[in-house]
Design a protein around this motif. Structure first.
Motif, PDB file in Angstrom:
ATOM      1  N   GLN A  66       0.832  -1.198   0.000  1.00 52.01           N
ATOM      2  CA  GLN A  66       0.000   0.000   0.000  1.00 52.01           C
ATOM      3  C   GLN A  66       0.867   1.248   0.000  1.00 52.01           C
ATOM      4  OE1 GLN A  66      -3.506  -0.126   0.102  1.00 52.01           O
ATOM      5  NE2 GLN A  66      -3.609   2.091  -0.128  1.00 52.01           N
ATOM      6  N   ARG A  67       0.679   2.079  -1.008  1.00 51.29           N
ATOM      7  CA  ARG A  67       1.400   3.350  -1.073  1.00 51.29           C
ATOM      8  C   ARG A  67       0.818   4.316  -0.049  1.00 51.29           C
ATOM      9  NH1 ARG A  67       6.381   4.906  -3.319  1.00 51.29           N
ATOM     10  NH2 ARG A  67       6.342   7.170  -3.328  1.00 51.29           N
ATOM     11  N   TRP A  68       1.620   5.256   0.442  1.00 53.25           N
ATOM     12  CA  TRP A  68       1.123   6.154   1.477  1.00 53.25           C
ATOM     13  C   TRP A  68       0.132   7.166   0.912  1.00 53.25           C
ATOM     14  CZ3 TRP A  68       5.410   9.876   3.730  1.00 53.25           C
ATOM     15  CH2 TRP A  68       5.986  10.615   2.702  1.00 53.25           C
ATOM     16  N   SER A  69      -0.580   7.839   1.825  1.00 49.10           N
ATOM     17  CA  SER A  69      -1.613   8.794   1.445  1.00 49.10           C
ATOM     18  C   SER A  69      -1.210  10.202   1.876  1.00 49.10           C
ATOM     19  CB  SER A  69      -2.939   8.438   2.109  1.00 49.10           C
ATOM     20  OG  SER A  69      -2.885   8.731   3.500  1.00 49.10           O
ATOM     21  N   TYR A  70      -2.013  11.185   1.458  1.00 46.58           N
ATOM     22  CA  TYR A  70      -1.783  12.570   1.871  1.00 46.58           C
ATOM     23  C   TYR A  70      -1.745  12.691   3.395  1.00 46.58           C
ATOM     24  CZ  TYR A  70      -6.615  13.106   3.362  1.00 46.58           C
ATOM     25  OH  TYR A  70      -7.794  12.978   4.060  1.00 46.58           O
ATOM     26  N   ASN A  71      -2.561  11.890   4.094  1.00 47.13           N
ATOM     27  CA  ASN A  71      -2.564  11.946   5.562  1.00 47.13           C
ATOM     28  C   ASN A  71      -1.253  11.425   6.139  1.00 47.13           C
ATOM     29  OD1 ASN A  71      -4.558  13.122   7.178  1.00 47.13           O
ATOM     30  ND2 ASN A  71      -6.073  11.589   6.592  1.00 47.13           N
ATOM     31  N   ASP A  72      -0.699  10.380   5.502  1.00 40.85           N
ATOM     32  CA  ASP A  72       0.606   9.882   5.929  1.00 40.85           C
ATOM     33  C   ASP A  72       1.680  10.952   5.711  1.00 40.85           C
ATOM     34  OD1 ASP A  72      -0.287   7.251   6.628  1.00 40.85           O
ATOM     35  OD2 ASP A  72      -0.383   6.795   4.484  1.00 40.85           O
ATOM     36  N   VAL A  73       1.538  11.699   4.620  1.00 43.19           N
ATOM     37  CA  VAL A  73       2.491  12.780   4.348  1.00 43.19           C
ATOM     38  C   VAL A  73       2.395  13.861   5.424  1.00 43.19           C
ATOM     39  CG1 VAL A  73       3.141  14.613   2.725  1.00 43.19           C
ATOM     40  CG2 VAL A  73       2.494  12.353   1.864  1.00 43.19           C
ATOM     41  N   PHE A  74       1.177  14.218   5.797  1.00 43.82           N
ATOM     42  CA  PHE A  74       1.019  15.196   6.879  1.00 43.82           C
ATOM     43  C   PHE A  74       1.665  14.689   8.168  1.00 43.82           C
ATOM     44  CE2 PHE A  74      -2.827  17.074   4.629  1.00 43.82           C
ATOM     45  CZ  PHE A  74      -2.230  18.315   4.417  1.00 43.82           C
ATOM     46  N   ASP A  75       1.477  13.414   8.469  1.00 44.90           N
ATOM     47  CA  ASP A  75       2.086  12.849   9.681  1.00 44.90           C
ATOM     48  C   ASP A  75       3.609  12.896   9.583  1.00 44.90           C
ATOM     49  OD1 ASP A  75      -0.430  12.339  10.675  1.00 44.90           O
ATOM     50  OD2 ASP A  75      -0.418  10.208  10.140  1.00 44.90           O
ATOM     51  N   TRP A  76       4.127  12.611   8.398  1.00 46.84           N
ATOM     52  CA  TRP A  76       5.583  12.665   8.199  1.00 46.84           C
ATOM     53  C   TRP A  76       6.083  14.093   8.386  1.00 46.84           C
ATOM     54  CZ3 TRP A  76       8.598  15.351   4.703  1.00 46.84           C
ATOM     55  CH2 TRP A  76       9.956  14.996   4.651  1.00 46.84           C
ATOM     56  N   ILE A  77       5.364  15.062   7.832  1.00 44.97           N
ATOM     57  CA  ILE A  77       5.758  16.466   7.979  1.00 44.97           C
ATOM     58  C   ILE A  77       5.817  16.851   9.451  1.00 44.97           C
ATOM     59  CG2 ILE A  77       5.010  18.852   7.582  1.00 44.97           C
ATOM     60  CD1 ILE A  77       3.885  17.885   4.875  1.00 44.97           C
ATOM     61  N   GLN A  78       4.816  16.431  10.210  1.00 45.51           N
ATOM     62  CA  GLN A  78       4.814  16.761  11.635  1.00 45.51           C
ATOM     63  C   GLN A  78       5.981  16.104  12.368  1.00 45.51           C
ATOM     64  OE1 GLN A  78       1.198  17.469  13.826  1.00 45.51           O
ATOM     65  NE2 GLN A  78      -0.027  16.788  12.089  1.00 45.51           N
ATOM     66  N   SER A  79       6.351  14.898  11.918  1.00 48.39           N
ATOM     67  CA  SER A  79       7.495  14.217  12.557  1.00 48.39           C
ATOM     68  C   SER A  79       8.799  14.966  12.291  1.00 48.39           C
ATOM     69  CB  SER A  79       7.610  12.779  12.049  1.00 48.39           C
ATOM     70  OG  SER A  79       8.119  12.724  10.725  1.00 48.39           O
ATOM     71  N   ILE A  80       8.863  15.689  11.180  1.00 49.51           N
ATOM     72  CA  ILE A  80      10.035  16.520  10.879  1.00 49.51           C
ATOM     73  C   ILE A  80       9.987  17.808  11.691  1.00 49.51           C
ATOM     74  CG2 ILE A  80      11.253  17.816   9.088  1.00 49.51           C
ATOM     75  CD1 ILE A  80      11.423  14.732   8.851  1.00 49.51           C
ATOM     76  N   LEU A  81       8.826  18.449  11.703  1.00 51.91           N
ATOM     77  CA  LEU A  81       8.701  19.756  12.352  1.00 51.91           C
ATOM     78  C   LEU A  81       8.897  19.689  13.854  1.00 51.91           C
ATOM     79  CD1 LEU A  81       5.679  21.251  10.376  1.00 51.91           C
ATOM     80  CD2 LEU A  81       8.123  21.695  10.044  1.00 51.91           C
ATOM     81  N   VAL A  82       8.589  18.541  14.458  1.00 44.75           N
ATOM     82  CA  VAL A  82       8.731  18.428  15.908  1.00 44.75           C
ATOM     83  C   VAL A  82      10.192  18.616  16.335  1.00 44.75           C
ATOM     84  CG1 VAL A  82       9.131  15.929  16.046  1.00 44.75           C
ATOM     85  CG2 VAL A  82       7.914  17.103  17.889  1.00 44.75           C
ATOM     86  N   LYS A  83      11.124  18.410  15.403  1.00 47.27           N
ATOM     87  CA  LYS A  83      12.548  18.594  15.701  1.00 47.27           C
ATOM     88  C   LYS A  83      12.967  20.061  15.596  1.00 47.27           C
ATOM     89  CE  LYS A  83      13.420  14.092  13.543  1.00 47.27           C
ATOM     90  NZ  LYS A  83      14.107  13.409  12.424  1.00 47.27           N
ATOM     91  N   PHE A  84      12.036  20.893  15.102  1.00 50.02           N
ATOM     92  CA  PHE A  84      12.346  22.309  14.892  1.00 50.02           C
ATOM     93  C   PHE A  84      11.285  23.148  15.601  1.00 50.02           C
ATOM     94  CE2 PHE A  84      13.994  19.919  11.319  1.00 50.02           C
ATOM     95  CZ  PHE A  84      15.268  20.430  11.136  1.00 50.02           C
ATOM     96  N   PRO A  85      11.423  23.357  16.899  1.00 51.88           N
ATOM     97  CA  PRO A  85      10.385  24.040  17.682  1.00 51.88           C
ATOM     98  C   PRO A  85      10.088  25.468  17.226  1.00 51.88           C
ATOM     99  CG  PRO A  85      12.420  23.767  18.955  1.00 51.88           C
ATOM    100  CD  PRO A  85      12.564  22.927  17.733  1.00 51.88           C
ATOM    101  N   ASN A  86      10.986  26.079  16.476  1.00 45.24           N
ATOM    102  CA  ASN A  86      10.745  27.445  15.999  1.00 45.24           C
ATOM    103  C   ASN A  86       9.884  27.489  14.730  1.00 45.24           C
ATOM    104  OD1 ASN A  86      12.262  28.634  18.070  1.00 45.24           O
ATOM    105  ND2 ASN A  86      14.165  28.421  16.905  1.00 45.24           N
TER     106      ASN A  86
END
Length: 328
Positions: free
Chosen positions: A151-171
């Motif tokens: 199963q290929r990922w969805s737009y929602n999985d992409v949003f979750d991935w983006i949040q996993s990146i942003l959590v490392k950058f509190p600013n």
């Protein structure tokens, strides 16, 4: 985009990986025409025919996504759709996992498609019409596609991935709020087989080839494919027109594209109007997060090309973040 530390040319690595496939030894001199962005791509020949080695560090990719991509490409090829074709390794695998002195990698090989990139043509109305027609056919086939295993990922999985990146950058508060805003918006939209499915995501002029001999187009690079609204593909493709034609011809070319598209798949103008801004914002946010992740690490005494690239990425991030937080 790969992390900057993975953008360095490494011919020894490429040679080590390509040996998992049949190849013509003299053709490895073609490795000098490599390119590296979201993957490393090295051309070579096998029995005289050009093939493309694609590889990336395992830490940069998701195995399930890669296998699902290969399954979708095989499905399209079986339906006589103009698409790149994967080549099995000596062990009969389309996706090879390789241990090397530089780390563990995923690798695949693809046959070169015929024709030339549309951006290298005269971008005539006829070619633009075929570009749209080819995307419409892709969406028509996607609407009937049912993955059997992967199963290929969805737009929602992409949003979750983006949040996993942003959590490392509190600013990065603006990017975080943009993610929440867009995810909430898309989750209110209805999904049907006629408006939502597995899209290419990057159906732009460098990823579609026009073959004059057969008067048809071939699509490559499904590395960013995801489940999303079909309008997302249309928005990306139409926006790319601005890089290929004079401003006064953009509207005419867009109409040609849509006329071609609608010969294969019907989509509501209301859907396009309603989703256009949100899809543009999604693309900008996703690009921003990827560039943020790619350029996170810095080193002393970086080579000049890397310093220049880092500045280009900084400028791109400023551009893609301009509308963060605005109303949809």
């Amino acid at each position: 985009m790969l992390k900057l530390k993975n953008l360095f040319n490494n011919v020894d690595l490429a040679e080590m990986i390509v040996k998992n496939w049949a190849y013509d030894e003299p053709s490895l001199e073609m490795f000098s025409f490599y390119r590296i962005s979201s993957n490393a791509i090295y051309p070579f020949r096998s029995e005289g025919k050009i093939q493309l080695l694609r590889f990336s560090p395992k830490a940069e990719k998701n195995r399930e996504n890669l296998l699902a991509e290969l399954d979708f490409i095989a499905y399209l090829h079986d339906k006589d759709y103009g698409v790149l074709e994967a080549v099995v390794s000596k062990n009969g695998e389309k996706l090879v996992e390789i241990q090397t002195p530089w780390g563990d990698y995923f690798a695949s090989v693809f046959k070169r498609v015929p024709g030339i990139q549309i951006g290298e043509t005269d971008v005539s109305d006829h070619i633009v019409f075929h570009h749209g027609k080819t995307l419409g056919k892709l969406h028509q086939l996607s609407s009937a596609f049912e993955p059997s295993t992967h199963q290929r990922w969805s737009y929602n999985d992409v949003f979750d991935w983006i949040q996993s990146i942003l959590v490392k950058f509190p600013n990065e508060k603006a990017a975080f709020h943009e993610t929440q805003k867009l995810q909430a918006y898309f989750n209110t939209l209805p999904k049907t087989s006629s408006n939502y499915g597995l899209i290419h995501y990057d159906f732009e002029y460098d990823n579609v080839f026009y073959d004059e001999l057969t008067d048809s187009c071939y699509a490559i690079d499904f590395d960013d494919s995801m489940y999303h609204w079909y309008v997302m593909d249309i928005v990306q493709a139409l926006d790319s027109l601005e890089d290929c034609v004079p401003p006064e011809l953009v509207q005419q070319k867009r109409q040609c594209f849509l006329e071609g598209y609608q010969t294969e798949f019907d989509i509501s103008n209301d859907d396009m109007t309603a989703l256009w801004t949100a899809c543009n914002r999604f693309a900008n946010l996703y690009s921003y997060a990827r560039l943020l992740r790619a350029s996170e690490e810095e080193w002393k005494n970086e080579p000049r090309w890397l310093v220049d690239l880092r500045q280009k990425l900084t400028n791109a991030m400023k551009s893609t973040s301009m509308n963060f937080g605005k109303e949809l």
